[in-house]
Design an enzyme around this catalytic site. Structure first.
Site, PDB file in Angstrom:
ATOM      1  N   GLU A  49      27.611  50.213   0.104  1.00  0.00           N
ATOM      2  CA  GLU A  49      27.700  48.600   0.011  1.00  0.00           C
ATOM      3  C   GLU A  49      28.096  47.928   1.488  1.00  0.00           C
ATOM      4  O   GLU A  49      27.499  46.900   1.610  1.00  0.00           O
ATOM      5  CB  GLU A  49      28.749  48.504  -0.970  1.00  0.00           C
TER       6      GLU A  49
ATOM      7  N   ASP B  25      26.687  50.696  -7.347  1.00  0.00           N
ATOM      8  CA  ASP B  25      27.340  50.431  -8.594  1.00  0.00           C
ATOM      9  C   ASP B  25      27.287  51.205  -9.583  1.00  0.00           C
ATOM     10  O   ASP B  25      27.931  51.573 -10.389  1.00  0.00           O
ATOM     11  CB  ASP B  25      27.448  49.096  -9.008  1.00  0.00           C
TER      12      ASP B  25
ATOM     13  N   ILE C 123      34.889  50.791  -2.882  1.00  0.00           N
ATOM     14  CA  ILE C 123      35.815  50.184  -4.186  1.00  0.00           C
ATOM     15  C   ILE C 123      34.751  49.481  -4.903  1.00  0.00           C
ATOM     16  O   ILE C 123      34.344  48.392  -4.535  1.00  0.00           O
ATOM     17  CB  ILE C 123      36.943  49.097  -3.435  1.00  0.00           C
ATOM     18  N   ASP C 124      34.588  50.062  -6.102  1.00  0.00           N
ATOM     19  CA  ASP C 124      34.016  49.319  -7.192  1.00  0.00           C
ATOM     20  C   ASP C 124      35.089  48.787  -7.983  1.00  0.00           C
ATOM     21  O   ASP C 124      35.803  49.193  -8.720  1.00  0.00           O
ATOM     22  CB  ASP C 124      33.016  50.253  -8.118  1.00  0.00           C
TER      23      ASP C 124
ATOM     24  N   ASP D 265      29.810  53.489  -3.011  1.00  0.00           N
ATOM     25  CA  ASP D 265      30.755  52.112  -3.326  1.00  0.00           C
ATOM     26  C   ASP D 265      32.113  52.359  -3.199  1.00  0.00           C
ATOM     27  O   ASP D 265      32.692  53.232  -3.884  1.00  0.00           O
ATOM     28  CB  ASP D 265      30.470  51.516  -4.771  1.00  0.00           C
TER      29      ASP D 265
ATOM     30  N   THR E  55      36.442  45.280  -6.512  1.00  0.00           N
ATOM     31  CA  THR E  55      37.032  44.478  -5.248  1.00  0.00           C
ATOM     32  C   THR E  55      37.783  43.771  -5.919  1.00  0.00           C
ATOM     33  O   THR E  55      38.908  43.208  -5.437  1.00  0.00           O
ATOM     34  CB  THR E  55      36.116  44.378  -4.256  1.00  0.00           C
TER      35      THR E  55
HETATM   36 MG   LIG Z   1      32.512  47.692  -3.876  1.00  0.00          MG
END
Ligand SMILES: [Mg+2]
Length: 360
Positions: free
Chosen positions: A150, A300, A172-173, A170, A175
């Site tokens: 990402e 995602d 941090i899915d 990703d 954020t």
């Molecule tokens: Mg993310």
């Protein structure tokens, strides 16, 4: 080989290793141990180089229990040959755990928040740092593999899926959750070969839940096998979705209109956890019956798409067609009946695909 191995072992069997009083001498034990270790090593090597299979057999047969160990090595080799991506998946779990630890530590500290495409599309230094950790670690181990991450894409890298083994990441899915310390954030690592998803790892790090799915081998959370609810009646369903980051009034209107249409079927309710990956994993656990979203990205949904499929769920495009990782749309559900019914109700928002290709 047979003569060398057979000597001391045979002598032991006949009591020839004992001293004059019949007890075993330390020299006899050491010699026997050396021979056994040598045979084990030789069998293991020969199992990895089957050109000498006859030698392998005779060496294994010279020691009863070594034959079992040789067989076990053969099975292990067969597993590797049958599943060439198992090593990658094991590594993905290790890296996701490591990344999740960094994310959880960062949750305790002050954070600087930046914006990407619009004021509600947030990013932090942790997103970027964690993606670098994940990609550099994987690159070191699998230097020929490709990546779609990402934050790399946000920085200008491409997001075209090739046939090469590709990690879809990703860091941090969720954020926005991370920024607000709302406790649902996940590290998501998907893996595709020949444009087909092979496995997915989603680590919901605050909950310490490690979700994994391997194509054809099931889905698990912390080692527990997952199964979707199996619900087929949409009027009995709990549906998950997200409203996305666009605050364009026309887009927001469509998002709410879609929810309104579903609510009025009627359904039991709608929830939004704040991370696509965790939403999808919740469908995999049976905690929700469906999830849909328009406007998300391949990073995602790549990992969790494998997890929910392997838990017995269905994954389709929000138009009702086949799932397309690059389409930025998804419906996943506990049954095709529910997935198709949701598709029937949804109004589609036109979006640029992740791979930049034009819609058909
Ligand atoms: Mg993310």
């Amino acid at each position: 080989m047979a003569r060398i191995v057979g000597g001391p072992v045979q002598r032991r069997a006949q009591g020839w290793d004992g001293g004059e009083d019949g007890s075993e001498s330390s020299g006899g034990i050491a010699a026997a141990t050396c021979v056994r270790v040598y045979a084990i090593i030789r069998v293991s090597i020969l199992n990895y180089f089957p050109a000498s299979a006859d030698d392998s057999r005779s060496a294994a047969e010279s020691l009863g229990h070594t034959r079992l160990q040789g067989a076990s090595a053969t099975i292990s080799k067969q597993n590797t040959m049958e599943d060439p991506w198992q090593e990658c998946m094991d590594y993905a779990v290790t890296i996701a755990k490591k990344a999740g630890t960094v994310v959880c530590e960062a949750l305790k500290a002050e954070m600087a928040v930046m914006v990407k495409s619009c004021p509600t599309d947030l990013v932090t230094e942790t997103d970027q740092k964690v993606e670098k950790i994940i990609i550099s670690s994987i690159k070191e181990k699998f230097p020929s593999h490709s990546f779609i991450g990402e934050e790399s894409v946000a920085a200008g890298a491409g997001s075209t899926l090739s046939d090469n083994p590709t990690w879809i990441i990703d860091p941090i899915d969720g954020t926005t959750n991370f920024v607000h310390k709302f406790p649902f954030v996940a590290v998501s690592i998907g893996f595709a070969v020949n444009k087909k998803l092979e496995f997915g790892v989603v680590y919901s790090c605050v909950e310490d839940k490690m979700y994994t799915g391997r194509k054809g081998k099931g889905a698990f959370c912390n080692g527990q096998k997952l199964q979707v609810s199996g619900q087929k009646d949409i009027t009995q369903s709990l549906i998950l979705t997200e409203v996305g980051s666009s605050r364009n009034p026309d887009v927001v209107k469509v998002m709410f209109s879609n929810m309104e249409r579903l609510l009025c079927i009627p359904i039991h309710g709608i929830r939004a956890v704040g991370t696509a990956a965790v939403n999808m994993c919740l469908v995999a656990t049976g905690g929700a019956d469906a999830y849909y979203e328009i406007g998300i990205h391949c990073w995602d949904m790549a990992a969790a798409a494998v997890i929910v499929t392997e838990a017995g769920g269905v994954v389709i495009d929000a138009t009702g067609g086949p799932f397309d990782l690059m389409s930025r749309r998804i419906i996943t559900a506990s049954s095709s009946v529910i997935a198709e019914r949701i598709a029937k109700e949804l109004q589609i928002i036109p979006l640029e695909r992740d791979d930049g290709e034009k819609e058909d």
